[in-house]
Motif scaffolding. Sequence first.
Motif, PDB file in Angstrom:
ATOM      1  N   ARG A  62      -6.452  21.607   0.359  1.00 43.22           N
ATOM      2  CA  ARG A  62      -6.167  21.337   1.628  1.00 43.22           C
ATOM      3  C   ARG A  62      -7.135  20.495   2.419  1.00 43.22           C
ATOM      4  O   ARG A  62      -6.224  19.476   2.954  1.00 43.22           O
ATOM      5  CB  ARG A  62      -5.993  22.544   2.589  1.00 43.22           C
ATOM      6  N   ALA A  63      -8.216  20.267   2.398  1.00 44.07           N
ATOM      7  CA  ALA A  63      -9.089  19.346   2.560  1.00 44.07           C
ATOM      8  C   ALA A  63      -8.345  17.302   1.549  1.00 44.07           C
ATOM      9  O   ALA A  63      -8.767  16.707   2.482  1.00 44.07           O
ATOM     10  CB  ALA A  63     -10.655  19.431   1.953  1.00 44.07           C
ATOM     11  N   ILE A  64      -7.747  17.974   0.399  1.00 44.62           N
ATOM     12  CA  ILE A  64      -7.320  16.619  -0.056  1.00 44.62           C
ATOM     13  C   ILE A  64      -6.399  15.830   0.382  1.00 44.62           C
ATOM     14  O   ILE A  64      -5.133  15.414  -0.367  1.00 44.62           O
ATOM     15  CB  ILE A  64      -7.404  16.618  -1.440  1.00 44.62           C
TER      16      ILE A  64
ATOM     17  N   ALA B 129       0.109  21.966   3.278  1.00 43.88           N
ATOM     18  CA  ALA B 129       1.719  21.056   4.709  1.00 43.88           C
ATOM     19  C   ALA B 129       0.779  20.807   5.344  1.00 43.88           C
ATOM     20  O   ALA B 129       1.385  19.928   6.370  1.00 43.88           O
ATOM     21  CB  ALA B 129       2.374  21.285   4.576  1.00 43.88           C
ATOM     22  N   LEU B 130       0.271  22.064   6.006  1.00 40.44           N
ATOM     23  CA  LEU B 130       0.271  21.327   7.387  1.00 40.44           C
ATOM     24  C   LEU B 130      -0.778  19.410   7.994  1.00 40.44           C
ATOM     25  O   LEU B 130       0.202  19.498   9.205  1.00 40.44           O
ATOM     26  CB  LEU B 130      -0.929  22.584   7.849  1.00 40.44           C
ATOM     27  N   PRO B 131      -1.644  19.617   7.617  1.00 37.75           N
ATOM     28  CA  PRO B 131      -2.088  18.462   7.846  1.00 37.75           C
ATOM     29  C   PRO B 131      -1.289  17.252   7.747  1.00 37.75           C
ATOM     30  O   PRO B 131      -0.665  16.492   8.599  1.00 37.75           O
ATOM     31  CB  PRO B 131      -3.453  17.934   7.107  1.00 37.75           C
ATOM     32  N   ILE B 132      -0.044  17.224   6.269  1.00 37.45           N
ATOM     33  CA  ILE B 132       0.624  16.292   6.129  1.00 37.45           C
ATOM     34  C   ILE B 132       1.611  15.947   7.655  1.00 37.45           C
ATOM     35  O   ILE B 132       1.952  15.184   7.869  1.00 37.45           O
ATOM     36  CB  ILE B 132       1.392  16.617   4.767  1.00 37.45           C
TER      37      ILE B 132
ATOM     38  N   ARG C   3       0.706  -1.718  -0.433  1.00 37.00           N
ATOM     39  CA  ARG C   3      -0.355  -0.868  -0.135  1.00 37.00           C
ATOM     40  C   ARG C   3       1.034   1.283  -0.054  1.00 37.00           C
ATOM     41  O   ARG C   3       0.991   0.813   1.324  1.00 37.00           O
ATOM     42  CB  ARG C   3      -0.966  -0.044   0.791  1.00 37.00           C
ATOM     43  N   LEU C   4       0.512   1.810  -1.076  1.00 41.70           N
ATOM     44  CA  LEU C   4       1.829   3.028  -1.001  1.00 41.70           C
ATOM     45  C   LEU C   4       0.708   4.341  -0.195  1.00 41.70           C
ATOM     46  O   LEU C   4      -0.016   5.440  -1.467  1.00 41.70           O
ATOM     47  CB  LEU C   4       2.176   3.698  -2.406  1.00 41.70           C
ATOM     48  N   ASP C   5       0.517   5.126   0.522  1.00 39.61           N
ATOM     49  CA  ASP C   5       0.277   6.273   0.682  1.00 39.61           C
ATOM     50  C   ASP C   5       1.404   6.940   2.191  1.00 39.61           C
ATOM     51  O   ASP C   5       2.012   6.835   1.842  1.00 39.61           O
ATOM     52  CB  ASP C   5      -1.519   5.758   1.793  1.00 39.61           C
ATOM     53  N   ALA C   6       0.600   7.931   2.552  1.00 37.27           N
ATOM     54  CA  ALA C   6       1.576   8.855   2.967  1.00 37.27           C
ATOM     55  C   ALA C   6       2.437   7.976   4.321  1.00 37.27           C
ATOM     56  O   ALA C   6       3.259   8.555   4.621  1.00 37.27           O
ATOM     57  CB  ALA C   6       0.381   9.850   3.268  1.00 37.27           C
TER      58      ALA C   6
END
Lengths: 369, 264
Positions: B166-168, B116-119, A23-26
């Motif tokens: 940002r939502a995605i 970038a904040l959520p990430i 699975r390639l997700d964040a």
Amino acid sequence: MASPADAPATLTRRDGVLVLSGRLDAHSVAALWREALAAVTPGAALEIDLSGCDYCDVSGSALLLALEDKAGSRAVLHGASPRIARVIERAHDAYRATAPPAPPPVPSLPVAVGAAVVGKMRDLGERIAILGRTAASAALTALDPLSLRWPDTWHQAEEVGSRALPLICMIGFLFGLILAFQSAVPLRQFGADIFVANLVAVSVFRELGPLLSAVILAARSGSAFAAEIGTMKVNEEIDALNTMGLDPFRFLVMPRLIAAVAMMPVLIIAMNLSAVAGMAMVMMSLGFPWAAVSGQVVNWTGPSDVLGGLAKGLVFGAVVAGIGCSRGMATGVGPRAVGEAATAAVVGGIVAIIVLDGIFAVLFYLMGW
Amino acid sequence: MVIGVAGDAAQEADGPAASVRGVAMRFGANTVFQDVSFEVRRGEVFVILGGSGCGKSTLLKLMIGLRPPSAGTITILGEDIVALRGEARRRLKQRFGVMFQSGALFGSMSVLENVALPIASFTALPAEAIERIARTKLGLVGLADAALRMPSQLSGGMIKRAAIARAIALDPPLVFLDEPAAGLDPITSAGLDSLILSLARDLGITFVVVTHELASILTIADRVIMLDKEAKGVIAEGDPRRLKDESTHPIVRAFFHRTEPGAR
């Protein structure tokens, strides 16, 4: 239902081909990122096998793009399912359309200094303009008192005055108590502790009463004026008043200014009395009867002490309200601007009060008060 | 990049994206709506529509867990969002995105930092990876050149696009949009509609959209439900084009044909 912890991504090499599976997700890509980049040699052809990959989103595609960038040549992917291929393609096109964000140019010293000076001059000009408009509306209101919005003024007087009384009385009482306590200890060595009564009374009536009351006014009401008017500016309510032909200074600033000036004497007298009460409590606990304490206070202070304090208070009130309202009128855009306006109102108000207090001290000395 | 395709497409994820059963909302003695039930299928664009005061924004707030309903259950991506607490609730919130009506971008950060904040907050990705992903999201919504701008420097359409980016940010399978067309001119609004459709098609995102813009509804919606203030609940459900042509309900007709209810 698959959660990010299931089927994490795995990276292997097989005959010079990078095999990415799972699975390639964040989250899974985060664990792999450094290792994957280390597996790519710049300049060598890059081939990636995705047949074992059951999920790939935009974040997963970002890893593939990073690998391609490191290799420096077009990557060849195979084995991607149609859905995954579509995601990768979309992410690829989106990323390639962006440019690396360029760092903002650092201005040279002369430019930075010049810009700062121009900015300060502009601020100063705006503040002088607002001061002028405030003075002009004050004059116009004085000439036509009925034009003032009296219900607003009463309401502000209640906010500025009666609502502040509990705080004023508490701070005054504690201050009188602390001042009396601290000075009684050294003065007792000379048997002079009865004079604590004069000391506290004179310092409070002449200096600390008006000063502390004004600081509390700045903290409570100066900031409130700035925040209220600032938010109205952000919500375009000031613009609405202007377009209706109503002067925002007479509409908003005058009631607040007049309320602050009118209520300051009340606050100062409340603070004076509370401080004397605090001092009296300490003195009486040291054994002095109330008659002795009150006698000292009455004999050693005069109307000029109290009235001088009240006169200072009127000026302080006008200055604090004026600064609060003008900071509000000068608010910029967005939530941060309202916060900055409120801070500037309190800080500016307190600094102005202290400076004026110094000037008054010299003035009263020269006048023999 | 050369992409070789193999195999056939879909493994569909199981279960509906969202399921609302018997939901009611009351403020004191005032009932906004009651007995609202519907399902949102994976991969569709689902629109909640209705006139002013019908409670559609309130329904959205219930679905994203900002407040609990007075009655009923709401299941988002298989989890009961009303009952969930703590770490599980936090994890569920990372699995759907929300675009608020005015964008709700953080004014003290640049557009790139907003995305970038959520990430950065929820993944262990290195900084260069986060920047790469955030830039890609901005590219997806058509804001490739606006990465370093502050929200106060954006036009209305750009604010909405940044908010969608940002939502995605965390690649959620489900995204909620609250009045995306509000305050936009028809051309910009049409551009936003195309973006929603392309994200749904290419990334497989399920969209739940609250709106009353007729043109958008007919363009993007696979299915709709219509709420009504008087009826205090759902008065229509289904394909909007069919509702427009075939419904005999006076309010539904009035909505789709822009007439006063009661007019012929």
